[in-house]
Motif scaffolding. Sequence first.
Motif, PDB file in Angstrom:
ATOM      1  N   HIS A 189       0.816  -1.222   0.000  1.00 18.90           N
ATOM      2  CA  HIS A 189       0.000   0.000   0.000  1.00 18.90           C
ATOM      3  C   HIS A 189       0.848   1.271   0.000  1.00 18.90           C
ATOM      4  CE1 HIS A 189      -3.956  -1.899   0.600  1.00 18.90           C
ATOM      5  NE2 HIS A 189      -3.284  -2.815   1.265  1.00 18.90           N
ATOM      6  N   PHE A 190       2.124   1.130   0.340  1.00 20.53           N
ATOM      7  CA  PHE A 190       2.989   2.304   0.443  1.00 20.53           C
ATOM      8  C   PHE A 190       3.803   2.548  -0.824  1.00 20.53           C
ATOM      9  CE2 PHE A 190       1.852   1.138   4.685  1.00 20.53           C
ATOM     10  CZ  PHE A 190       1.690   2.351   5.337  1.00 20.53           C
ATOM     11  N   ILE A 191       3.558   1.734  -1.857  1.00 14.45           N
ATOM     12  CA  ILE A 191       4.207   1.961  -3.146  1.00 14.45           C
ATOM     13  C   ILE A 191       3.601   3.208  -3.788  1.00 14.45           C
ATOM     14  CG2 ILE A 191       4.542   1.051  -5.486  1.00 14.45           C
ATOM     15  CD1 ILE A 191       4.454  -1.772  -4.271  1.00 14.45           C
ATOM     16  N   LYS A 192       4.443   4.105  -4.229  1.00 23.86           N
ATOM     17  CA  LYS A 192       3.962   5.324  -4.894  1.00 23.86           C
ATOM     18  C   LYS A 192       3.323   4.936  -6.224  1.00 23.86           C
ATOM     19  CE  LYS A 192       5.520  10.062  -5.680  1.00 23.86           C
ATOM     20  NZ  LYS A 192       6.671  10.968  -5.630  1.00 23.86           N
ATOM     21  N   GLY A 193       2.167   5.498  -6.534  1.00 25.07           N
ATOM     22  CA  GLY A 193       1.499   5.168  -7.788  1.00 25.07           C
ATOM     23  C   GLY A 193       0.257   4.323  -7.602  1.00 25.07           C
ATOM     24  N   ASN A 194      -0.006   3.861  -6.356  1.00 22.71           N
ATOM     25  CA  ASN A 194      -1.284   3.213  -6.070  1.00 22.71           C
ATOM     26  C   ASN A 194      -2.397   4.241  -6.271  1.00 22.71           C
ATOM     27  OD1 ASN A 194      -1.420   0.355  -5.198  1.00 22.71           O
ATOM     28  ND2 ASN A 194       0.121   0.971  -3.695  1.00 22.71           N
ATOM     29  N   GLU A 195      -3.606   3.756  -6.493  1.00 21.83           N
ATOM     30  CA  GLU A 195      -4.715   4.662  -6.774  1.00 21.83           C
ATOM     31  C   GLU A 195      -5.129   5.465  -5.546  1.00 21.83           C
ATOM     32  OE1 GLU A 195      -7.095   1.574  -8.282  1.00 21.83           O
ATOM     33  OE2 GLU A 195      -5.877   1.471 -10.093  1.00 21.83           O
ATOM     34  N   GLN A 196      -4.708   5.008  -4.345  1.00 18.51           N
ATOM     35  CA  GLN A 196      -5.045   5.714  -3.104  1.00 18.51           C
ATOM     36  C   GLN A 196      -3.759   6.101  -2.369  1.00 18.51           C
ATOM     37  OE1 GLN A 196      -7.427   2.066  -2.101  1.00 18.51           O
ATOM     38  NE2 GLN A 196      -8.615   3.553  -0.947  1.00 18.51           N
ATOM     39  N   GLN A 197      -3.890   7.098  -1.509  1.00 20.16           N
ATOM     40  CA  GLN A 197      -2.801   7.399  -0.579  1.00 20.16           C
ATOM     41  C   GLN A 197      -2.697   6.235   0.406  1.00 20.16           C
ATOM     42  OE1 GLN A 197      -0.626  10.142  -0.398  1.00 20.16           O
ATOM     43  NE2 GLN A 197      -1.446  10.467  -2.458  1.00 20.16           N
ATOM     44  N   PRO A 198      -1.525   5.943   0.945  1.00 18.00           N
ATOM     45  CA  PRO A 198      -1.427   4.831   1.898  1.00 18.00           C
ATOM     46  C   PRO A 198      -2.218   5.112   3.168  1.00 18.00           C
ATOM     47  CG  PRO A 198       0.620   6.079   1.831  1.00 18.00           C
ATOM     48  CD  PRO A 198      -0.230   6.598   0.718  1.00 18.00           C
ATOM     49  N   PRO A 199      -2.660   4.071   3.861  1.00 13.14           N
ATOM     50  CA  PRO A 199      -3.392   4.284   5.113  1.00 13.14           C
ATOM     51  C   PRO A 199      -2.490   4.904   6.169  1.00 13.14           C
ATOM     52  CG  PRO A 199      -2.888   1.942   4.798  1.00 13.14           C
ATOM     53  CD  PRO A 199      -2.505   2.633   3.543  1.00 13.14           C
ATOM     54  N   SER A 200      -3.105   5.648   7.097  1.00 11.06           N
ATOM     55  CA  SER A 200      -2.338   6.204   8.216  1.00 11.06           C
ATOM     56  C   SER A 200      -2.411   5.218   9.379  1.00 11.06           C
ATOM     57  CB  SER A 200      -2.901   7.561   8.623  1.00 11.06           C
ATOM     58  OG  SER A 200      -4.280   7.466   8.917  1.00 11.06           O
ATOM     59  N   PHE A 201      -1.423   5.273  10.252  1.00 12.87           N
ATOM     60  CA  PHE A 201      -1.363   4.342  11.391  1.00 12.87           C
ATOM     61  C   PHE A 201      -2.223   4.851  12.538  1.00 12.87           C
ATOM     62  CE2 PHE A 201       2.867   4.184   9.272  1.00 12.87           C
ATOM     63  CZ  PHE A 201       2.779   2.893   8.773  1.00 12.87           C
ATOM     64  N   PRO A 202      -2.834   3.928  13.311  1.00 13.13           N
ATOM     65  CA  PRO A 202      -2.860   2.486  13.092  1.00 13.13           C
ATOM     66  C   PRO A 202      -3.977   2.108  12.121  1.00 13.13           C
ATOM     67  CG  PRO A 202      -4.021   3.016  15.116  1.00 13.13           C
ATOM     68  CD  PRO A 202      -3.527   4.319  14.560  1.00 13.13           C
ATOM     69  N   PHE A 203      -3.827   0.948  11.466  1.00 10.75           N
ATOM     70  CA  PHE A 203      -4.902   0.438  10.620  1.00 10.75           C
ATOM     71  C   PHE A 203      -4.939  -1.083  10.717  1.00 10.75           C
ATOM     72  CE2 PHE A 203      -1.192   0.685   7.781  1.00 10.75           C
ATOM     73  CZ  PHE A 203      -1.233  -0.513   7.077  1.00 10.75           C
ATOM     74  N   LEU A 204      -6.050  -1.651  10.256  1.00 10.88           N
ATOM     75  CA  LEU A 204      -6.196  -3.107  10.225  1.00 10.88           C
ATOM     76  C   LEU A 204      -5.868  -3.609   8.829  1.00 10.88           C
ATOM     77  CD1 LEU A 204      -9.554  -3.581  12.184  1.00 10.88           C
ATOM     78  CD2 LEU A 204      -7.249  -4.089  13.026  1.00 10.88           C
ATOM     79  N   ALA A 205      -5.114  -4.671   8.749  1.00 11.68           N
ATOM     80  CA  ALA A 205      -4.803  -5.284   7.458  1.00 11.68           C
ATOM     81  C   ALA A 205      -5.324  -6.715   7.458  1.00 11.68           C
ATOM     82  CB  ALA A 205      -3.300  -5.274   7.205  1.00 11.68           C
ATOM     83  N   MET A 206      -5.881  -7.124   6.333  1.00 13.62           N
ATOM     84  CA  MET A 206      -6.275  -8.521   6.161  1.00 13.62           C
ATOM     85  C   MET A 206      -5.489  -9.082   4.984  1.00 13.62           C
ATOM     86  SD  MET A 206     -10.022 -10.350   5.851  1.00 13.62           S
ATOM     87  CE  MET A 206     -10.464  -9.633   4.271  1.00 13.62           C
ATOM     88  N   THR A 207      -4.619 -10.042   5.274  1.00 13.06           N
ATOM     89  CA  THR A 207      -3.838 -10.684   4.215  1.00 13.06           C
ATOM     90  C   THR A 207      -4.531 -11.982   3.833  1.00 13.06           C
ATOM     91  OG1 THR A 207      -2.432 -11.690   5.930  1.00 13.06           O
ATOM     92  CG2 THR A 207      -1.630  -9.682   4.885  1.00 13.06           C
ATOM     93  N   ILE A 208      -4.915 -12.059   2.569  1.00 12.41           N
ATOM     94  CA  ILE A 208      -5.687 -13.200   2.078  1.00 12.41           C
ATOM     95  C   ILE A 208      -5.017 -13.754   0.820  1.00 12.41           C
ATOM     96  CG2 ILE A 208      -7.976 -12.810   3.072  1.00 12.41           C
ATOM     97  CD1 ILE A 208      -8.654 -10.956   0.811  1.00 12.41           C
ATOM     98  N   SER A 209      -4.519 -14.985   0.933  1.00 17.23           N
ATOM     99  CA  SER A 209      -3.790 -15.578  -0.186  1.00 17.23           C
ATOM    100  C   SER A 209      -3.967 -17.089  -0.195  1.00 17.23           C
ATOM    101  CB  SER A 209      -2.299 -15.232  -0.071  1.00 17.23           C
ATOM    102  OG  SER A 209      -1.725 -15.882   1.050  1.00 17.23           O
ATOM    103  N   GLY A 210      -3.217 -17.749  -1.077  1.00 21.37           N
ATOM    104  CA  GLY A 210      -3.289 -19.204  -1.153  1.00 21.37           C
ATOM    105  C   GLY A 210      -2.670 -19.897   0.042  1.00 21.37           C
TER     106      GLY A 210
END
Length: 340
Positions: free
Chosen positions: A122-143
């Motif tokens: 989310h902190f990569i420049k060029g994402n469609e949104q500004q990165p979230p400010s701290f604190p935030f909740l993250a949900m990592t969903i993968s294989g």
Amino acid sequence: MKSQENFILAIESSCDDTSAAVLCNDTVLSNVVATQHIHEQYGGVVPELASRAHQQNIVPVVHQALAKANIAKKQLSAIAFTRGPGLMGSLLVGTSFAKSMALGLGIPLIEVNHMQAHIMAHFIKGNEQQPPSFPFLAMTISGGHTQIILVKDHFDMEVLGETLDDAVGEAFDKSAKLLGLPYPGGPLIDEYAKKGNPKAFVFPKPKVEGLNFSFSGLKTSILYFIQKQQKANPDFVKENLHDICASIQFTILEILMDKLKLAVKTTKIKQIAIGGGVAANSGIRSRLKAAETDLGWTTYIPKFEYCTDNAAMIGIVGYYKYLQQDFASQNIAAKARYIL
């Protein structure tokens, strides 16, 4: 140090995608991914074949990433690599290559936790949104993972809940396999679900305490459901494919959203960021966007190319670690199990 150009070469080889990226500070200059198609005929990733394919792919992928970025090796500031978690054979290829190249160039080596990288995407420049400010909740969903994480800072993260058995991506792929769909079947369920009725069939949601997840029971119930229906009608799946996919996806997304709602209620934090391959699922994206209106959440969804395994997300962690001079030694080893 922030004002100058820091070029980070990043390498990702945790599973079956060989990827290399070049970042200038927090901006991605190139992000090359070589996908291994050999696993499709086996219906899942074969670890030994994956590591062999990484060995074949890593040199051309790194060469292509440098060429696309128009960066010479001598311009690199550091090399970041995925240390874990992942398949040990696959991780060893990326780790060994990164160590050798860093040693040869005389530049720092930076180790990265793959799951932290999914969040930091989310902190990569060029994402469609500004990165979230701290604190935030993250949900990592993968294989391989399903987690809810409290993110207090770039490098201060606390796992609040995780799967007790199978990951959500595995639940999608195994359900698809039961329906006779090719691997990887998760994206196909998502595609077919768009044409089906999500309330056509009801599957049980597992009762799991707190913020933990379980998907093994759901897979079993889907298996028994299909077996029972096919006894009465051998063409049941073919005739009802869209409705079955929609119902499976609806159930899985309900499980994810229920846990997120509980996490928000528990922490009082309404900033939600997702990451991992399943973050590319159109259903979870639309449910999260709806939650902004319905529940007052602020949701963060990375670009598609930063959801699945890729080196750009490794590079952004590498950049922030580079700023802190947090370097690894040449004695570092890959870790198949690497707790966040």
